[in-house]
Design a protein around this motif. Sequence first.
Motif: not given
Length: 70
Positions: A1-27
């Motif tokens: 499983m690929k993984s990614v660290l996203v900063t600023g996770a709790t709102s805005g661009i960080g949250k949107a980025t995390e959701l995108l990676f999540g939909k692609k199956g990332y940790l």
Amino acid sequence: MKSVLVTGATSGIGKATELLFGKKGYLVYCHGKREDSDFSVVEEIEKSGGKGQKTIADFSQEAEIREMFE
């Protein structure tokens, strides 16, 4: 499983980025600066097929960064 660290996770661009990676199956390591940050995004990531993990560190504190990566 690929993984990614996203900063600023709790709102805005960080949250949107995390959701995108999540939909692609990332940790997704969801970073927040404080323990009381809203990490509900972790549940949203898991509902979309990814795996989420909250991480807490103040990036101005070197010791906290090291601890986060350990």
